[in-house]
Design a protein around this motif. Structure first.
Motif, short mmCIF file in Angstrom:
data_model
loop_
_atom_site.label_atom_id
_atom_site.label_comp_id
_atom_site.label_asym_id
_atom_site.label_seq_id
_atom_site.Cartn_x
_atom_site.Cartn_y
_atom_site.Cartn_z
N ARG A 1 -6.25 8.09 -2.45
CA ARG A 1 -5.86 9.43 -2.02
C ARG A 1 -5.85 10.33 -3.25
O ARG A 1 -5.26 9.97 -4.27
N ARG A 2 -6.51 11.48 -3.14
CA ARG A 2 -6.66 12.38 -4.29
C ARG A 2 -5.33 12.70 -4.94
O ARG A 2 -5.21 12.73 -6.18
N SER A 3 -4.30 12.93 -4.12
CA SER A 3 -3.00 13.35 -4.65
C SER A 3 -2.18 12.22 -5.25
O SER A 3 -1.12 12.45 -5.82
N GLU A 4 -2.66 10.96 -5.13
CA GLU A 4 -1.99 9.81 -5.73
C GLU A 4 -3.01 9.05 -6.60
O GLU A 4 -3.33 7.90 -6.33
N PRO A 5 -3.51 9.68 -7.67
CA PRO A 5 -4.64 9.10 -8.40
C PRO A 5 -4.34 7.78 -9.10
O PRO A 5 -5.27 7.04 -9.42
N GLU A 6 -3.07 7.48 -9.36
CA GLU A 6 -2.75 6.21 -10.02
C GLU A 6 -2.43 5.10 -9.03
O GLU A 6 -1.85 4.07 -9.40
N VAL A 7 -2.81 5.31 -7.76
CA VAL A 7 -2.54 4.32 -6.71
C VAL A 7 -3.85 3.90 -6.05
O VAL A 7 -4.68 4.75 -5.70
N ILE A 8 -4.05 2.60 -5.91
CA ILE A 8 -5.07 2.05 -5.02
C ILE A 8 -4.35 1.17 -4.01
O ILE A 8 -3.53 0.34 -4.39
N VAL A 9 -4.64 1.38 -2.74
CA VAL A 9 -4.01 0.56 -1.69
C VAL A 9 -5.08 -0.31 -1.04
O VAL A 9 -6.20 0.15 -0.76
N GLY A 10 -4.75 -1.56 -0.83
CA GLY A 10 -5.62 -2.49 -0.13
C GLY A 10 -4.88 -3.09 1.05
O GLY A 10 -3.65 -3.06 1.12
N ALA A 11 -5.64 -3.63 1.98
CA ALA A 11 -5.04 -4.32 3.13
C ALA A 11 -6.01 -5.39 3.58
O ALA A 11 -7.22 -5.24 3.45
N ARG A 12 -5.44 -6.47 4.14
CA ARG A 12 -6.30 -7.58 4.50
C ARG A 12 -5.93 -8.20 5.85
O ARG A 12 -4.77 -8.47 6.13
N ARG A 13 -6.96 -8.40 6.68
CA ARG A 13 -6.87 -9.26 7.85
C ARG A 13 -8.25 -9.84 8.11
O ARG A 13 -9.17 -9.13 8.50
N GLY A 14 -8.41 -11.12 7.86
CA GLY A 14 -9.64 -11.79 8.24
C GLY A 14 -10.79 -11.72 7.25
O GLY A 14 -11.70 -12.53 7.31
N SER A 15 -10.79 -10.75 6.34
CA SER A 15 -11.82 -10.65 5.31
C SER A 15 -11.15 -10.82 3.95
O SER A 15 -10.04 -10.34 3.75
N PRO A 16 -11.82 -11.45 3.00
CA PRO A 16 -11.17 -11.80 1.73
C PRO A 16 -10.73 -10.59 0.91
O PRO A 16 -11.39 -9.54 0.92
N LEU A 17 -9.63 -10.75 0.19
CA LEU A 17 -9.14 -9.73 -0.72
C LEU A 17 -8.36 -10.42 -1.83
O LEU A 17 -7.53 -11.29 -1.57
N VAL A 18 -8.65 -10.03 -3.07
CA VAL A 18 -8.00 -10.65 -4.21
C VAL A 18 -7.66 -9.57 -5.24
O VAL A 18 -8.37 -8.58 -5.38
N VAL A 19 -6.55 -9.76 -5.94
CA VAL A 19 -6.07 -8.80 -6.94
C VAL A 19 -6.17 -9.43 -8.32
O VAL A 19 -5.84 -10.61 -8.49
N GLY A 20 -6.63 -8.66 -9.29
CA GLY A 20 -6.61 -9.08 -10.68
C GLY A 20 -5.56 -8.28 -11.43
O GLY A 20 -5.51 -7.06 -11.32
N GLY B 1 -2.08 -2.80 -18.27
CA GLY B 1 -2.14 -1.36 -18.04
C GLY B 1 -3.19 -0.96 -17.03
O GLY B 1 -3.52 0.22 -16.90
N GLU B 2 -3.73 -1.94 -16.32
CA GLU B 2 -4.72 -1.69 -15.27
C GLU B 2 -4.71 -2.88 -14.32
O GLU B 2 -4.46 -4.01 -14.73
N ASN B 3 -4.95 -2.61 -13.04
CA ASN B 3 -5.03 -3.68 -12.05
C ASN B 3 -6.28 -3.50 -11.21
O ASN B 3 -6.82 -2.40 -11.09
N PHE B 4 -6.73 -4.59 -10.59
CA PHE B 4 -8.03 -4.62 -9.93
C PHE B 4 -7.89 -5.19 -8.52
O PHE B 4 -7.09 -6.10 -8.28
N LEU B 5 -8.72 -4.67 -7.62
CA LEU B 5 -8.77 -5.14 -6.24
C LEU B 5 -10.22 -5.43 -5.91
O LEU B 5 -11.10 -4.62 -6.22
N ALA B 6 -10.50 -6.57 -5.30
CA ALA B 6 -11.89 -6.91 -4.99
C ALA B 6 -11.96 -7.88 -3.82
O ALA B 6 -10.95 -8.48 -3.42
N SER B 7 -13.17 -8.01 -3.28
CA SER B 7 -13.38 -8.97 -2.20
C SER B 7 -13.68 -10.37 -2.73
O SER B 7 -13.64 -11.33 -1.96
#
Length: 221
Positions: free
Chosen positions: A152-171, A175-181
């Motif tokens: 969301r443009r107004s929350e530039p330091e936020v990435i939101v992920g959600a998962r049901r049935g398809s893979p999702l993993v966080v690194g 000072g930085e975090n990652f979201l990927a399939s």
């Protein structure tokens, strides 16, 4: 430079096969989306020619066409009407026609033929809610397989992920975090990771990871 993380990350997932690719960059005052049908190498040339300014956060995606033809308009990421919300999605939203019909009736204008775009417009209607809560409500309304990445443009330091049935993993980085399939997307940046369970919503900030369930209760990663 966010682009220098996103583009190699997408290239590491080329083994999955795809017909289009794109990235979205959140600068805080605007979101830039660059996408096209074809290979990641083609996208890389387009990104280089557009020379996007340094971003705070970003998401990228490679797509196999399911809903809608394999063209640039249907490539991810997808924006809402206000260009404030941008979404990538793996999986299939089974009740997307019903959700889209309601959104069109309330005045939303769609730019693609995809099931994914409904998520961006649903979150647009929840502008007064934190992004993680808006994503939770989407997960409670959408049926089918979903792995989501949302900015969301107004929350530039936020990435939101959600998962049901398809893979999702966080690194988890420094000072930085990652979201990927899949893990190879961020393996060159961190070896510390969290596999996300089904029916979980995750909020990433540069120095924190928050996980909740569909009832909004916080869960220990």
């Amino acid at each position: 430079q966010v682009v220098d993380v996103l583009m190699p990350g997408l290239a590491h997932l080329e083994y999955r096969g795809y017909d289009s690719a794109g990235i979205a960059l959140n600068h805080g005052d605007a979101i830039t989306v660059i996408k096209r049908a074809g290979r990641i190498a083609d996208l890389a040339r387009l990104v280089e020619s557009e020379s996007p300014q340094k971003a705070i956060s970003g998401i990228g995606h490679t797509r196999w066409a399911t809903h809608g033809a394999p063209n640039s308009g249907n490539a991810h990421p997808h924006l809402d009407c206000t260009r404030d919300v941008v979404v990538v999605h793996n999986g299939i939203i089974e009740n997307w026609r019903e959700l889209r019909h309601k959104l069109v009736e309330s005045g939303h204008q769609f730019q693609s033929e995809t099931d994914t775009e409904v998520v961006a417009h649903m979150i647009e209607d929840m502008a007064d809610l934190p992004l993680i809560e808006a994503a939770r409500q989407v997960m409670n309304q959408a049926e089918g397989a979903l792995a989501l990445g949302v900015l969301r443009r107004s929350e530039p330091e936020v990435i939101v992920g959600a998962r049901r049935g398809s893979p999702l993993v966080v690194g988890r980085g420094d000072g930085e975090n990652f979201l990927a399939s899949d893990i190879p997307a961020f393996l060159e940046h961190t070896r510390e990771m969290v596999i996300i369970d089904d029916d979980r919503i995750i909020e990433l900030r540069p120095s924190s990871i928050k996980l909740i369930d569909l009832d909004g209760e916080e869960v220990e990663p």
